[in-house]
Design an enzyme around this catalytic site. Structure first.
Site, mmCIF file in Angstrom:
data_model
loop_
_atom_site.group_PDB
_atom_site.id
_atom_site.type_symbol
_atom_site.label_atom_id
_atom_site.label_comp_id
_atom_site.label_asym_id
_atom_site.label_seq_id
_atom_site.Cartn_x
_atom_site.Cartn_y
_atom_site.Cartn_z
ATOM 1 C CB SER A 109 -0.946 0.002 1.205
ATOM 2 O OG SER A 109 -0.210 -0.047 2.415
ATOM 3 C CG ASP A 120 1.391 -3.150 9.010
ATOM 4 O OD1 ASP A 120 1.029 -2.345 9.885
ATOM 5 O OD2 ASP A 120 1.106 -4.354 9.029
ATOM 6 C CG ASP A 122 4.234 -4.673 2.888
ATOM 7 O OD1 ASP A 122 4.420 -5.532 3.759
ATOM 8 O OD2 ASP A 122 3.110 -4.296 2.526
ATOM 9 C CG ASP A 175 5.544 -7.477 7.429
ATOM 10 O OD1 ASP A 175 5.773 -7.339 8.642
ATOM 11 O OD2 ASP A 175 4.534 -8.083 6.991
ATOM 12 C CE LYS A 236 -5.423 -2.089 -0.027
ATOM 13 N NZ LYS A 236 -4.006 -1.754 0.261
ATOM 14 C CE1 TYR A 245 -7.329 -5.550 0.396
ATOM 15 C CE2 TYR A 245 -6.559 -6.647 2.397
ATOM 16 C CZ TYR A 245 -6.312 -5.833 1.300
ATOM 17 O OH TYR A 245 -5.049 -5.332 1.090
#
Length: 529
Positions: A109, A120, A122, A175, A236, A245
């Site tokens: 995202s 979060d 990534d 992450d 989303k 989702y």
């Protein structure tokens, strides 16, 4: 090609998997100029709706994440210089030390620019050939991050399909997987879409890179970035509100919805946001599955045995013409997604009517969920502590796709609700709707035993309890009885929590005098500290 998006009531005709979708218009008596003004007005109200729902981050929130990425890049650069120094002889160190470099790429995202205040980060670490996953990434970089005052709650997830480190950096969850390129230096502007970099790398690195490569390719292919980002935010949010989702529950994840949204933007390059939403539901409510969804990139694609390789909803991976997005869609979840597309289509046909309210499109599915099915599969998870519950529930969720398939094997249709009902902090419950005609003769004990066997395979943490039962709708909790929220560490599979226990030094298998770091004692086997 663009089409007049004011033509309401059109149907979709797909001639082949890679043709641009053709829309057959229906007569509309409203003048085009009026409809354009309506579209603009509706787009403004939809954007305001997203702002009110917290889907659009403030500039301060975006700046904070950008600052975190810069700090991570600095740590990674210090790490790779450290590895480079240790692995080169003294005679060669001074000659090549300035050439050592590694970098960070964002995806998900944040990489697509559709994050919000709760998202979060990534961020994949991409390093050169001499920096290994097991020793240098999972031990040396781990120790460097752990020693940073900005980092907390750090652990390693080594047994996942994409191994990674998970931690919080200044309060934001990160992450971080790792990819190792067959080069001696990875500059910040390296082109990951260049086939030269991915032809000879190992399979783990290739899987780790697929997310960032897909993101980069999507951003290249959409004709209007701002429109794409706005549409993806809407879709989303809609998918989460409507309970479709989440890849772990047999539905579609972020990359799938991103490709769907990019596809609509390609077929409607001049449409505004409200028209894009209408076109999205019009397109996919009528999509002739298993015809694959593939972004147009100017290349000729050849599809072979699609229905055998990827069932139900094949979606092309935009960074490779010969690969498909992995998904866990099954017969049950495929039917649920189709129903939601059809519902969205019926509502979207009313968008241009006076007093249209966007709330009806995004109405939470959970409001009616308990009334849709007379019986539910109850999945009860219990652990001794909150930390252990996070690890255990995360592991069980990562195995949910196999449970869905086991239910379908005994001819039971299920509707896996992603909502997590958290009780006392050490237990969590999931409720999945079941078809009443197929629940009477279900051997729940046998089903539970089979699923337990699946859970026990490779789990390194402290296993908790897992109980399956079939309950009537009347036993579902009310929202005031349980707090439906996501537990810390329940993303998929979580590592073991940190403990100050005895640590053993680790030396490289290839360089006996090369001290790598410390690894936990036998009680926490496989956990790097």
């Amino acid at each position: 090609m663009a089409f007049p998006y004011h033509q309401i009531g059109r149907r979709v005709d797909v001639i082949n998997p890679y043709d641009v979708v053709c829309f057959v218009p229906v007569y509309n008596p409203l003048p085009p100029a009026f409809l354009v003004r309506m579209d603009v007005h509706l787009s403004i109200t939809l954007h305001q709706f997203m702002v009110n729902e917290g889907l659009v981050p403030s500039p301060e929130e975006t700046l904070k994440r950008e600052t975190i990425i810069r700090k991570l890049k600095k740590i990674v650069q210090e790490w790779i210089i450290k590895i480079h120094q240790r692995k080169l002889s003294k005679q060669r160190r001074n000659l090549r030390i300035n050439n050592a470099s590694a970098t960070i790429f964002t995806y998900g995202s944040f990489g697509l620019g559709v994050h919000n205040s709760e998202s979060d980060i990534d961020a994949i670490c991409v390093g050169p050939r001499f920096a290994t996953l097991e020793e240098d990434f999972f031990i040396v970089l781990y120790n460097m991050l752990k020693s940073s005052p900005s980092v907390s709650e750090i652990y390693c997830v080594k047994d996942a399909k994409v191994p990674l480190m998970r931690f919080k950096f200044e309060g934001i969850s990160v992450d971080m997987p790792y990819a190792q390129l067959r080069v001696m230096s990875v500059p910040e502007n390296v082109d990951l879409l260049n086939p030269m970099f991915v032809t000879s790398i190992d399979e783990t690195s290739l899987k780790s890179l697929s997310g960032v490569c897909a993101n980069q390719r999507i951003l290249q292919l959409v004709p209007n970035l701002e429109n794409f980002q706005s549409l993806l935010r809407c879709i989303k949010f809609w998918a989460k509100q409507r309970g479709v989702y989440g890849n772990l529950f047999g539905f579609l994840g972020g990359i799938h919805w991103a490709i769907f949204s990019a596809f609509i933007c390609q077929t409607s390059p001049d449409a505004c946001l409200s028209a894009l939403v209408m076109n999205f539901f019009n397109t996919f409510a009528n999509w002739p599955w298993p015809t694959p969804v593939v972004l147009q990139d100017g290349r000729m694609h050849v599809v072979q045995d699609v229905t055998e390789k990827v069932n139900w909803m094949p979606i092309g991976l935009p960074c490779s013409p010969n690969q498909w997005c992995q998904s866990n869609v099954t017969r049950s979840t495929f039917n649920r997604i189709k129903k939601e597309f059809l519902r969205g289509h019926e509502i979207a046909k009313e968008i241009l009517r006076p007093n249209f309210d966007w709330d009806c499109l995004f109405e939470p599915y959970s409001i009616m969920y308990r009334h849709l099915y007379p019986q539910f599969l109850k999945i009860y998870l219990l652990s001794r502590t909150k930390d252990e519950l996070g690890e255990w529930a995360g592991w069980v969720k990562s195995r949910f796709p196999s449970l869905i398939l086991k239910l379908e094997d005994i001819h039971m249709s299920c509707d896996p609700n992603p909502t997590e009902h958290v009780d006392s902090g050490t237990s969590v419950v999931f409720y999945w709707g079941l078809n009443i005609d197929q629940c009477t003769d279900v051997n729940v004990t046998s089903l539970e035993k089979e699923f337990r066997n699946c859970l026990s395979n490779s789990y390194r943490g402290t296993p908790g309890q897992m109980l399956l039962s079939i309950v009537p709708a009347s036993e579902l909790p009310n929202t005031e009885q349980f707090s439906a929220r996501k537990m810390k560490g329940m993303k998929a599979f979580c590592g073991i929590p940190e403990h100050d226990q005895y640590r053993m030094p680790v030396y490289s298998e290839h360089l006996p005098n090369y001290f790598v770091g410390y690894v936990a004692s036998e009680g926490n086997a496989g956990v790097l500290v």
